[in-house]
Design an enzyme around this catalytic site. Structure first.
Site, PDB file in Angstrom:
ATOM      1  N   CYS A 122     -11.557  -0.248 -26.783  1.00  0.00           N
ATOM      2  CA  CYS A 122     -12.075   0.165 -25.472  1.00  0.00           C
ATOM      3  C   CYS A 122     -11.964   1.673 -25.253  1.00  0.00           C
ATOM      4  O   CYS A 122     -10.891   2.250 -25.468  1.00  0.00           O
ATOM      5  CB  CYS A 122     -11.313  -0.581 -24.376  1.00  0.00           C
ATOM      6  SG  CYS A 122     -11.868  -0.125 -22.722  1.00  0.00           S
ATOM      7  N   TYR A 174     -27.589  -9.573  -6.732  1.00  0.00           N
ATOM      8  CA  TYR A 174     -27.396  -8.985  -8.062  1.00  0.00           C
ATOM      9  C   TYR A 174     -28.735  -8.764  -8.766  1.00  0.00           C
ATOM     10  O   TYR A 174     -29.019  -7.670  -9.260  1.00  0.00           O
ATOM     11  CB  TYR A 174     -26.476  -9.859  -8.958  1.00  0.00           C
ATOM     12  CG  TYR A 174     -26.701  -9.505 -10.406  1.00  0.00           C
ATOM     13  CD1 TYR A 174     -26.194  -8.309 -10.924  1.00  0.00           C
ATOM     14  CD2 TYR A 174     -27.537 -10.278 -11.226  1.00  0.00           C
ATOM     15  CE1 TYR A 174     -26.487  -7.916 -12.218  1.00  0.00           C
ATOM     16  CE2 TYR A 174     -27.828  -9.884 -12.521  1.00  0.00           C
ATOM     17  CZ  TYR A 174     -27.301  -8.707 -13.010  1.00  0.00           C
ATOM     18  OH  TYR A 174     -27.623  -8.301 -14.284  1.00  0.00           O
ATOM     19  N   ASP A 220     -22.552  -7.545 -11.789  1.00  0.00           N
ATOM     20  CA  ASP A 220     -22.549  -8.852 -12.451  1.00  0.00           C
ATOM     21  C   ASP A 220     -21.114  -9.208 -12.831  1.00  0.00           C
ATOM     22  O   ASP A 220     -20.177  -8.431 -12.611  1.00  0.00           O
ATOM     23  CB  ASP A 220     -23.508  -8.892 -13.647  1.00  0.00           C
ATOM     24  CG  ASP A 220     -22.869  -8.417 -14.940  1.00  0.00           C
ATOM     25  OD1 ASP A 220     -21.978  -7.540 -14.890  1.00  0.00           O
ATOM     26  OD2 ASP A 220     -23.266  -8.897 -16.020  1.00  0.00           O
ATOM     27  N   GLU A 257     -33.733 -11.128 -16.493  1.00  0.00           N
ATOM     28  CA  GLU A 257     -32.663 -11.405 -15.527  1.00  0.00           C
ATOM     29  C   GLU A 257     -32.613 -12.895 -15.166  1.00  0.00           C
ATOM     30  O   GLU A 257     -31.544 -13.475 -15.035  1.00  0.00           O
ATOM     31  CB  GLU A 257     -32.824 -10.539 -14.270  1.00  0.00           C
ATOM     32  CG  GLU A 257     -32.533  -9.053 -14.487  1.00  0.00           C
ATOM     33  CD  GLU A 257     -31.107  -8.761 -14.954  1.00  0.00           C
ATOM     34  OE1 GLU A 257     -30.213  -9.606 -14.765  1.00  0.00           O
ATOM     35  OE2 GLU A 257     -30.886  -7.680 -15.517  1.00  0.00           O
ATOM     36  N   CYS A 310      -6.587   2.428 -18.369  1.00  0.00           N
ATOM     37  CA  CYS A 310      -6.764   1.102 -17.763  1.00  0.00           C
ATOM     38  C   CYS A 310      -5.466   0.663 -17.092  1.00  0.00           C
ATOM     39  O   CYS A 310      -4.423   0.560 -17.733  1.00  0.00           O
ATOM     40  CB  CYS A 310      -7.174   0.102 -18.833  1.00  0.00           C
ATOM     41  SG  CYS A 310      -7.209  -1.604 -18.247  1.00  0.00           S
TER      42      CYS A 310
END
Length: 221
Positions: free
Chosen positions: A200, A117, A135, A35, A206
């Site tokens: 996708c 985060y 994120d 991270e 969407c």
């Protein structure tokens, strides 16, 4: 939220399409190191450096026993070397104050270089806890698919936060999968420039795609 959009569709996509990244199957320390390294650096550059780092310092105590200069040197070409310094300082604190392991939000957020985060990402990916991992990739995905915006706002809005909370699956296990899956979908498919909408798994639901992918008048960071 959009009724047809189901986090489990994204989780199913992830099960077959996810990259095999070594920090997805590692120790809590390995997750924390990844991270820190991934904060401002792409995966391809992080991979070899992460391997070197973990071989040399497999736990925070080993790093704390070295010098900060050595940590910065081993950071190599990752850029922003202050991250190496903060990781070194965090290793010292984990070793001295927390007996070698931090596993709750308050302890994590107290470490240098760890924000909301990173703390939540470690809780999810190192300890399998239900947490809100937001994120830049997840935020862009939520902005487009659920809110119909071309990109996310500079900072997390209340609308976005409550949407993200609402989408979190109930079980910790599914929650962790959703966090990893939504991040991966944003990183690989729903990219900032030239998203691969044809690949996708949720394109048909969407909101942004349905509206013709308009450019939103949201200021960019």
């Amino acid at each position: 939220s959009t009724p047809n959009l189901d986090p489990h569709t994204v989780i199913t996509w992830y099960a077959s399409e996810a990259r095999a990244l070594p920090w997805r199957d590692t120790s809590p320390w390995g997750v924390l190191v990844s991270e820190f390294m991934l904060q401002q650096t792409p995966v391809a550059r992080v991979l070899p450096r992460w391997q070197v780092w973990l071989e040399r310092w497999p736990n925070p105590t080993e790093l704390a026993n070295c010098s900060v200069a050595e940590a910065i040197r081993t950071w190599g070409n990752l850029g922003y070397p202050r991250r190496a310094k903060r990781l070194y300082e965090s290793a010292s604190i984990i070793t001295q104050q927390f007996d070698g392991e931090v596993r709750d939000f308050e302890e994590l957020i107290s470490l240098p270089g760890v924000g909301e985060y990173t703390a939540n990402a470690v809780l999810a990916f190192a300890f399998g806890q239900r947490s809100l991992v937001l994120d830049v990739n997840v935020r862009r995905l939520l902005a487009r698919a659920w809110l119909g915006q071309s990109h996310q706002t500079p900072t997390v809005s209340l609308v976005e936060r409550s949407l993200a909370q609402e989408l979190l699956p109930v079980s910790s296990h599914h929650c962790v999968q959703w966090s990893a899956a939504s991040m991966e979908l944003g990183a690989l498919i729903c990219t900032a420039r030239d998203p691969l909408c044809s690949e996708c798994p949720i394109v048909n639901d969407c909101k942004w795609f349905a509206e013709g992918k308009p450019l939103s008048a949201i200021p960019k960071k």
